[in-house]
Enzyme design. Structure first.
Site, PDB file in Angstrom:
ATOM      1  N   ARG A 125       2.398  -0.080  -1.607  1.00 59.60           N
ATOM      2  CA  ARG A 125       1.696  -0.437  -3.105  1.00 59.60           C
ATOM      3  C   ARG A 125       0.817   0.968  -3.454  1.00 59.60           C
ATOM      4  O   ARG A 125       0.325   1.922  -2.229  1.00 59.60           O
ATOM      5  CB  ARG A 125       0.940  -1.512  -3.210  1.00 59.60           C
ATOM      6  CG  ARG A 125      -0.342  -2.323  -4.346  1.00 59.60           C
ATOM      7  CD  ARG A 125      -1.201  -3.018  -4.428  1.00 59.60           C
ATOM      8  NE  ARG A 125      -2.220  -2.305  -3.274  1.00 59.60           N
ATOM      9  CZ  ARG A 125      -3.070  -3.281  -2.233  1.00 59.60           C
ATOM     10  NH1 ARG A 125      -2.508  -4.675  -2.067  1.00 59.60           N
ATOM     11  NH2 ARG A 125      -3.554  -2.405  -1.285  1.00 59.60           N
ATOM     12  N   GLU A 144      -4.104   5.966  -2.002  1.00 58.54           N
ATOM     13  CA  GLU A 144      -3.328   6.212  -1.457  1.00 58.54           C
ATOM     14  C   GLU A 144      -2.323   5.522  -1.312  1.00 58.54           C
ATOM     15  O   GLU A 144      -2.348   4.595  -2.717  1.00 58.54           O
ATOM     16  CB  GLU A 144      -3.656   5.643   0.241  1.00 58.54           C
ATOM     17  CG  GLU A 144      -4.437   3.876  -0.073  1.00 58.54           C
ATOM     18  CD  GLU A 144      -4.299   3.750   1.106  1.00 58.54           C
ATOM     19  OE1 GLU A 144      -3.748   3.452   2.692  1.00 58.54           O
ATOM     20  OE2 GLU A 144      -5.196   1.908   1.044  1.00 58.54           O
ATOM     21  N   ASN A 146       0.642   2.449   0.408  1.00 55.96           N
ATOM     22  CA  ASN A 146       0.075   1.470   1.344  1.00 55.96           C
ATOM     23  C   ASN A 146       1.599   1.323   1.732  1.00 55.96           C
ATOM     24  O   ASN A 146       2.516   0.708   0.369  1.00 55.96           O
ATOM     25  CB  ASN A 146      -0.310   0.014   0.825  1.00 55.96           C
ATOM     26  CG  ASN A 146      -1.774   0.666   1.077  1.00 55.96           C
ATOM     27  OD1 ASN A 146      -2.240   0.608   1.696  1.00 55.96           O
ATOM     28  ND2 ASN A 146      -2.177   0.597  -0.688  1.00 55.96           N
ATOM     29  N   SER A 151      -0.490  -6.374   0.023  1.00 58.39           N
ATOM     30  CA  SER A 151      -1.178  -7.910  -0.321  1.00 58.39           C
ATOM     31  C   SER A 151      -1.827  -7.722  -1.300  1.00 58.39           C
ATOM     32  O   SER A 151      -2.020  -6.882  -2.268  1.00 58.39           O
ATOM     33  CB  SER A 151      -2.129  -8.295   1.023  1.00 58.39           C
ATOM     34  OG  SER A 151      -2.892  -7.789   0.529  1.00 58.39           O
ATOM     35  N   LYS A 305      -1.961   8.858   6.728  1.00 55.31           N
ATOM     36  CA  LYS A 305      -3.200   9.452   5.527  1.00 55.31           C
ATOM     37  C   LYS A 305      -3.013  10.612   5.809  1.00 55.31           C
ATOM     38  O   LYS A 305      -2.728  11.862   4.986  1.00 55.31           O
ATOM     39  CB  LYS A 305      -4.731   9.116   6.123  1.00 55.31           C
ATOM     40  CG  LYS A 305      -5.165   8.027   6.206  1.00 55.31           C
ATOM     41  CD  LYS A 305      -5.647   7.439   5.156  1.00 55.31           C
ATOM     42  CE  LYS A 305      -6.231   5.819   4.627  1.00 55.31           C
ATOM     43  NZ  LYS A 305      -5.444   4.517   4.678  1.00 55.31           N
ATOM     44  N   LYS A 364     -11.278  10.413   6.429  1.00 58.38           N
ATOM     45  CA  LYS A 364     -10.894   9.213   6.846  1.00 58.38           C
ATOM     46  C   LYS A 364      -9.776   9.081   8.135  1.00 58.38           C
ATOM     47  O   LYS A 364      -8.900  10.042   8.571  1.00 58.38           O
ATOM     48  CB  LYS A 364      -9.299   8.754   5.667  1.00 58.38           C
ATOM     49  CG  LYS A 364      -9.989   8.947   3.959  1.00 58.38           C
ATOM     50  CD  LYS A 364      -9.073   8.665   3.537  1.00 58.38           C
ATOM     51  CE  LYS A 364      -9.540   8.257   2.120  1.00 58.38           C
ATOM     52  NZ  LYS A 364      -8.205   7.568   0.755  1.00 58.38           N
ATOM     53  N   GLU A 368      -5.614   1.597   8.642  1.00 58.80           N
ATOM     54  CA  GLU A 368      -4.964   0.949   7.485  1.00 58.80           C
ATOM     55  C   GLU A 368      -6.229  -0.408   7.291  1.00 58.80           C
ATOM     56  O   GLU A 368      -6.233  -0.765   8.738  1.00 58.80           O
ATOM     57  CB  GLU A 368      -3.553   0.553   7.327  1.00 58.80           C
ATOM     58  CG  GLU A 368      -2.825   1.628   6.829  1.00 58.80           C
ATOM     59  CD  GLU A 368      -2.643   2.632   6.414  1.00 58.80           C
ATOM     60  OE1 GLU A 368      -3.500   1.809   4.519  1.00 58.80           O
ATOM     61  OE2 GLU A 368      -2.965   3.715   6.484  1.00 58.80           O
ATOM     62  N   GLY A 369      -6.398  -1.276   6.858  1.00 60.97           N
ATOM     63  CA  GLY A 369      -6.629  -2.157   5.954  1.00 60.97           C
ATOM     64  C   GLY A 369      -8.138  -2.000   5.957  1.00 60.97           C
ATOM     65  O   GLY A 369      -9.232  -3.789   5.725  1.00 60.97           O
ATOM     66  N   ARG A 450      -8.403  -4.388  -8.317  1.00 58.79           N
ATOM     67  CA  ARG A 450      -9.077  -5.225  -7.200  1.00 58.79           C
ATOM     68  C   ARG A 450     -10.806  -4.054  -7.882  1.00 58.79           C
ATOM     69  O   ARG A 450     -10.755  -2.729  -7.814  1.00 58.79           O
ATOM     70  CB  ARG A 450      -9.179  -4.579  -6.408  1.00 58.79           C
ATOM     71  CG  ARG A 450      -7.880  -5.260  -5.481  1.00 58.79           C
ATOM     72  CD  ARG A 450      -6.919  -4.518  -3.952  1.00 58.79           C
ATOM     73  NE  ARG A 450      -7.404  -2.930  -4.290  1.00 58.79           N
ATOM     74  CZ  ARG A 450      -7.216  -2.832  -3.007  1.00 58.79           C
ATOM     75  NH1 ARG A 450      -6.926  -3.805  -1.475  1.00 58.79           N
ATOM     76  NH2 ARG A 450      -6.391  -1.363  -3.154  1.00 58.79           N
TER      77      ARG A 450
END
Ligand code: ADP
Ligand code: MG
Length: 474
Positions: A125, A144, A146, A151, A305, A364, A368-369, A450
């Protein structure tokens, strides 16, 4: 923004009525999450947080994001097969970042043994924000990509229906009819099904490698059920189950208690905290196997990253995708400024610039997450502290994207209904399947919007900051 919700956004009575309809519609549509109190039982569930109103997204940027997705699929797949590039790019990172180093060690180990896997499945994604220029025009900027456990493709397949109803309740029937259909769950399942088919064993199952804490199970169930609809068996297992039940036969076929596994779809495995020695052993077993891993460990590394930052160097894309100048141009047009903090003059200079002007940047780490990035004063403090130490190289710097905020309501269980200034992040799901050297499937599979209140610099839906949304193209 120009979506024209101004007339309703301050109308308290209309908003209250629409919010009640919205919450029930979300529950009916299956926009669900388990609760924090009972994350592993479905007796009590709640709606996943979402916006009351769809958010305006410039049509041209939305189309640009879709148009570049196949290029990104191609790029991720190419980098995942480029050992020299991954080795060089991650050399400085793995000296200081233990987690990346450990993943890298497994990567090298499976290459040395020789890959048993011949079919490759990527589900990624690519996330973007809309950077607002001084003249007010917005530009698409990649945040970024993923490459593991991307998800909300499931739940977001159901949010457009909810927002369509909300707009009707608010008297906006015409606008309601313009919301786009969106079904990433179906697209992801198509990729998994293709990989399963090419693996070539009717008896073999698809294994979802899932978390210990499974609050977001309904998102995964959307994809699982699409596979069951195709008469493909799905099992859900954790790393510890793999440690206890997993084995390889002489040709490195993967078995779980005697059941052959064709595809391993990771929804877990991207944060260091979940790995104890048993789970690392399980990960190694999976990577050594012939099963199609989504993603394989190489492709997980492509999502770091550090790789993202190196891809933005002039000339790098040309080396990685020779013969694809148009794809390269489309990809590069989405890049924000990215900077290496490796030791040396280049890193010294950008570190000094960021310390002097921290609001221009995001710092950064290789994580992740959500919730790991540093901004503003905190960025300055951390950089000051590590600027002369090798630890600096475990981070990258990125230009901070500054979108135009818009008013909306973030609907969350047990939270008051209040208007917030919000910004949005658009994700495009990509799916591809490669058999040997032949790319047999390469698609954009749908989108995810989002939205979060501007006071939160960082964090996704699972982290409790962002909420699900639907784009309204303007
Ligand atoms: P993670 O892998 O943790 O999801 P991201 O790079 O996606 O890391 O960053 C997490 C969040 O931080 C993003 O969802 C976005 O809200 C914010 N963010 C990241 N990069 C930038 C940026 N360059 N400018 C503004 N916000 C950013
Ligand atoms: Mg992210």
């Amino acid at each position: 923004m120009a979506a024209g919700w101004q007339d309703v956004v301050r109308d308290a009575a209309a908003v209250r009525e629409a919010a009640a309809v919205a919450v029930d519609a979300a529950l009916l549509a299956g926009v669900l999450m388990r609760t924090g109190e009972q994350p592993n039982a479905s007796d009590v569930v709640n709606y996943a947080p979402f916006t009351l109103l769809p958010s305006a997204v410039p049509r041209a940027l939305f189309e640009q994001a879709y148009a570049v997705q196949q290029d990104f699929n191609l790029l991720v797949d190419a980098v995942s097969q480029n050992k020299e590039f991954l080795e060089q790019t991650l050399a400085s990172t793995i000296k200081v970042d233990d987690f990346t180093a450990r993943l890298f060690r497994i990567y090298m180990q499976v290459l040395e043994e020789g890959l048993a896997q011949t079919v490759f499945l990527g589900i990624n994604r690519s996330d973007y924000m809309f950077d607002c220029g001084l003249d007010g025009t917005a530009a698409l900027r990649q945040i970024e990509i993923n490459t593991i456990a991307a998800s909300f493709g499931g739940l977001t397949s159901r949010t457009a229906d909810v927002h369509r109803l909300v707009l009707k309740v608010l008297g906006k029937t015409e606008e309601a009819s313009q919301l786009l259909p969106n079904n990433p769950a179906k697209g992801l399942a198509l990729g998994i099904a293709k990989a399963w088919e090419l693996y070539g064993s009717q008896r073999a199952v698809v294994m979802f490698l899932v978390e210990e804490v499974q609050r977001n199970i309904f998102d995964q169930r959307c994809v699982e059920n699409e596979l069951w609809n195709r008469n493909i068996r799905v099992v859900r297992k954790r790393f510890r189950d793999v440690f206890e039940q997993g084995s390889l036969d002489a040709s490195r076929r993967l078995y779980m208690d005697g059941q052959e596994v064709a595809v391993v779809y990771y929804r877990e495995g991207y944060v260091p905290q979940i790995y104890n020695e048993q789970n690392w052993a399980a990960r190694l077993l999976l990577e050594r196997s012939r099963a199609v891993k989504c993603p394989d460990i190489a492709t997980q590394l492509v999502g770091t990253k550090k790789v993202q930052q190196e891809l933005s160097r002039p000339g790098t894309l040309e080396k990685l995708l020779p013969g694809h100048p148009a794809a390269i141009a489309r990809i590069r047009a989405t890049f924000a400024g990215l900077y290496s903090l490796d030791e040396g003059e280049e890193g010294d200079r950008i570190a000094a610039t960021a310390i002097a002007d921290p609001d221009r940047f995001v710092l950064k780490p290789q994580r992740e997450g959500g919730g790991n990035n540093l901004y503003g004063e905190e960025l300055r403090e951390v950089l000051e502290k590590i600027k002369d130490s090798p630890e600096r190289t475990s981070y990258i710097l990125m230009d901070k994207i500054k979108p135009q905020p818009a008013l909306n309501y973030l609907l969350r269980a047990h939270s008051p209904l209040q208007v917030s200034e919000c910004i949005s992040e658009l994700g495009i799901f990509g799916v591809y399947v490669r058999q040997g050297q032949e790319l047999v499937l390469n698609q954009a599979a749908g989108h995810l919007l989002r939205t979060k209140a501007i006071e939160h610099a960082d964090g996704g839906v699972a982290a409790g900051v962002a909420v699900l949304d639907t784009p309204y193209l303007v």
